[in-house]
Design a protein around this motif. Structure first.
Motif, PDB file in Angstrom:
ATOM      1  N   TYR A 143       0.652  -1.332  -0.209  1.00 30.18           N
ATOM      2  CA  TYR A 143       0.354   0.005   0.219  1.00 30.18           C
ATOM      3  C   TYR A 143       0.435   1.367   0.214  1.00 30.18           C
ATOM      4  O   TYR A 143       0.918   1.955  -1.123  1.00 30.18           O
ATOM      5  CB  TYR A 143      -1.272   0.023   1.254  1.00 30.18           C
ATOM      6  N   ASP A 144       2.203   1.290   0.794  1.00 30.22           N
ATOM      7  CA  ASP A 144       2.935   2.979   1.057  1.00 30.22           C
ATOM      8  C   ASP A 144       3.303   3.313   0.098  1.00 30.22           C
ATOM      9  O   ASP A 144       3.502   4.335  -1.371  1.00 30.22           O
ATOM     10  CB  ASP A 144       3.960   2.397   2.583  1.00 30.22           C
ATOM     11  N   ARG A 145       4.480   2.057  -0.789  1.00 33.14           N
ATOM     12  CA  ARG A 145       5.025   2.031  -2.024  1.00 33.14           C
ATOM     13  C   ARG A 145       3.483   2.849  -3.025  1.00 33.14           C
ATOM     14  O   ARG A 145       3.925   3.087  -4.191  1.00 33.14           O
ATOM     15  CB  ARG A 145       5.311   0.927  -2.798  1.00 33.14           C
ATOM     16  N   TRP A 146       3.106   1.711  -3.283  1.00 30.14           N
ATOM     17  CA  TRP A 146       1.477   2.470  -4.556  1.00 30.14           C
ATOM     18  C   TRP A 146       1.266   3.962  -4.223  1.00 30.14           C
ATOM     19  O   TRP A 146       1.050   5.126  -4.636  1.00 30.14           O
ATOM     20  CB  TRP A 146       0.202   1.579  -4.018  1.00 30.14           C
ATOM     21  N   LEU A 147       1.022   4.320  -2.949  1.00 32.29           N
ATOM     22  CA  LEU A 147       0.209   5.737  -2.648  1.00 32.29           C
ATOM     23  C   LEU A 147       1.965   6.188  -2.037  1.00 32.29           C
ATOM     24  O   LEU A 147       1.005   7.492  -2.773  1.00 32.29           O
ATOM     25  CB  LEU A 147      -0.614   5.605  -1.027  1.00 32.29           C
ATOM     26  N   ASN A 148       2.487   6.277  -1.833  1.00 30.30           N
ATOM     27  CA  ASN A 148       3.918   7.279  -1.772  1.00 30.30           C
ATOM     28  C   ASN A 148       5.402   6.883  -2.955  1.00 30.30           C
ATOM     29  O   ASN A 148       5.567   7.940  -2.959  1.00 30.30           O
ATOM     30  CB  ASN A 148       4.216   6.918  -0.625  1.00 30.30           C
ATOM     31  N   GLY A 149       4.739   6.284  -3.432  1.00 28.78           N
ATOM     32  CA  GLY A 149       6.030   5.619  -3.827  1.00 28.78           C
ATOM     33  C   GLY A 149       6.514   6.554  -5.407  1.00 28.78           C
ATOM     34  O   GLY A 149       5.948   6.998  -5.888  1.00 28.78           O
ATOM     35  N   SER A 150       7.248   6.141  -5.964  1.00 30.37           N
ATOM     36  CA  SER A 150       7.512   6.868  -7.746  1.00 30.37           C
ATOM     37  C   SER A 150       6.388   6.255  -8.284  1.00 30.37           C
ATOM     38  O   SER A 150       5.925   5.261  -8.196  1.00 30.37           O
ATOM     39  CB  SER A 150       9.065   6.699  -8.046  1.00 30.37           C
ATOM     40  N   PHE A 151       6.745   6.971  -9.808  1.00 29.34           N
ATOM     41  CA  PHE A 151       5.515   6.331 -10.514  1.00 29.34           C
ATOM     42  C   PHE A 151       6.315   5.280 -11.296  1.00 29.34           C
ATOM     43  O   PHE A 151       5.725   3.819 -11.964  1.00 29.34           O
ATOM     44  CB  PHE A 151       5.874   7.492 -12.152  1.00 29.34           C
ATOM     45  N   GLU A 152       7.586   5.191 -11.320  1.00 32.51           N
ATOM     46  CA  GLU A 152       8.314   3.623 -11.868  1.00 32.51           C
ATOM     47  C   GLU A 152       7.862   2.551 -11.005  1.00 32.51           C
ATOM     48  O   GLU A 152       7.430   1.272 -11.155  1.00 32.51           O
ATOM     49  CB  GLU A 152       9.892   3.924 -11.958  1.00 32.51           C
ATOM     50  N   GLU A 153       8.348   2.617  -9.241  1.00 36.32           N
ATOM     51  CA  GLU A 153       7.251   1.981  -8.756  1.00 36.32           C
ATOM     52  C   GLU A 153       6.072   1.221  -8.627  1.00 36.32           C
ATOM     53  O   GLU A 153       5.153   0.185  -8.855  1.00 36.32           O
ATOM     54  CB  GLU A 153       7.592   1.737  -7.194  1.00 36.32           C
ATOM     55  N   ALA A 154       5.022   2.007  -9.039  1.00 36.22           N
ATOM     56  CA  ALA A 154       3.168   2.145  -9.741  1.00 36.22           C
ATOM     57  C   ALA A 154       3.213   1.525 -10.117  1.00 36.22           C
ATOM     58  O   ALA A 154       2.742   0.135 -10.652  1.00 36.22           O
ATOM     59  CB  ALA A 154       2.789   3.162  -9.629  1.00 36.22           C
ATOM     60  N   LEU A 155       4.211   2.170 -11.525  1.00 35.03           N
ATOM     61  CA  LEU A 155       4.750   0.625 -13.266  1.00 35.03           C
ATOM     62  C   LEU A 155       4.544  -0.587 -12.492  1.00 35.03           C
ATOM     63  O   LEU A 155       3.985  -2.133 -13.483  1.00 35.03           O
ATOM     64  CB  LEU A 155       5.383   1.322 -14.259  1.00 35.03           C
ATOM     65  N   THR A 156       5.914  -0.901 -11.351  1.00 36.75           N
ATOM     66  CA  THR A 156       6.243  -2.615 -11.142  1.00 36.75           C
ATOM     67  C   THR A 156       4.866  -3.033 -10.722  1.00 36.75           C
ATOM     68  O   THR A 156       5.026  -4.184 -10.952  1.00 36.75           O
ATOM     69  CB  THR A 156       7.648  -2.054 -10.300  1.00 36.75           C
ATOM     70  N   SER A 157       4.318  -2.316 -10.151  1.00 35.43           N
ATOM     71  CA  SER A 157       3.386  -3.625  -9.300  1.00 35.43           C
ATOM     72  C   SER A 157       2.349  -3.829 -10.227  1.00 35.43           C
ATOM     73  O   SER A 157       1.540  -4.574 -10.052  1.00 35.43           O
ATOM     74  CB  SER A 157       2.567  -1.450  -8.430  1.00 35.43           C
ATOM     75  N   GLN A 158       2.526  -2.816 -11.322  1.00 36.05           N
ATOM     76  CA  GLN A 158       1.190  -3.680 -12.678  1.00 36.05           C
ATOM     77  C   GLN A 158       1.497  -4.302 -12.968  1.00 36.05           C
ATOM     78  O   GLN A 158       0.791  -5.121 -14.175  1.00 36.05           O
ATOM     79  CB  GLN A 158       0.807  -1.908 -13.297  1.00 36.05           C
ATOM     80  N   GLU A 159       3.026  -4.389 -13.355  1.00 38.29           N
ATOM     81  CA  GLU A 159       3.954  -5.584 -14.414  1.00 38.29           C
ATOM     82  C   GLU A 159       3.133  -7.159 -13.136  1.00 38.29           C
ATOM     83  O   GLU A 159       3.248  -8.211 -14.264  1.00 38.29           O
ATOM     84  CB  GLU A 159       4.600  -4.943 -14.812  1.00 38.29           C
ATOM     85  N   ARG A 160       3.790  -7.310 -12.559  1.00 32.80           N
ATOM     86  CA  ARG A 160       3.289  -8.278 -12.017  1.00 32.80           C
ATOM     87  C   ARG A 160       2.076  -8.591 -11.605  1.00 32.80           C
ATOM     88  O   ARG A 160       1.076  -8.505 -11.783  1.00 32.80           O
ATOM     89  CB  ARG A 160       4.907  -8.453 -10.739  1.00 32.80           C
ATOM     90  N   ARG A 161       2.282  -9.879 -11.591  1.00 31.39           N
ATOM     91  CA  ARG A 161       1.055 -10.883 -11.512  1.00 31.39           C
ATOM     92  C   ARG A 161       0.855 -11.028  -9.946  1.00 31.39           C
ATOM     93  O   ARG A 161       1.437 -11.527  -9.413  1.00 31.39           O
ATOM     94  CB  ARG A 161       1.107 -12.643 -12.115  1.00 31.39           C
TER      95      ARG A 161
END
Length: 71
Positions: free
Chosen positions: A24-42
């Motif tokens: 949650y914290d990385r999604w809400l407060n992380g960088s744009f690149e970190e959010a993209l990483t969350s989208q790429e994993r299954r």
């Protein structure tokens, strides 16, 4: 949205990004690149349970119904 995992594949080819509480914290407060990483994993297949119902997600209008009026 992200590509679906195998648990969702029989229903659809896309799914929302699902997060574990520790993400949650990385999604809400992380960088744009970190959010993209969350989208790429299954999301793990074994954590998803599908229960089909006969209820439609979208209520369909009858073919002879009047179209909605735009204001």
């Amino acid at each position: 949205m992200t590509d679906c995992n195998e648990a969702i594949r029989p229903v659809h080819d896309r799914m929302p990004v699902l997060l574990m509480p520790e993400e949650y914290d990385r999604w809400l407060n992380g960088s744009f690149e970190e959010a993209l990483t969350s989208q790429e994993r299954r999301f793990p297949d074994d954590l998803i349970e599908i229960k089909r119902t006969s209820e439609l997600w979208v209520k369909r209008r009858s073919p002879d119904a009047e179209p909605p009026t735009l204001l």
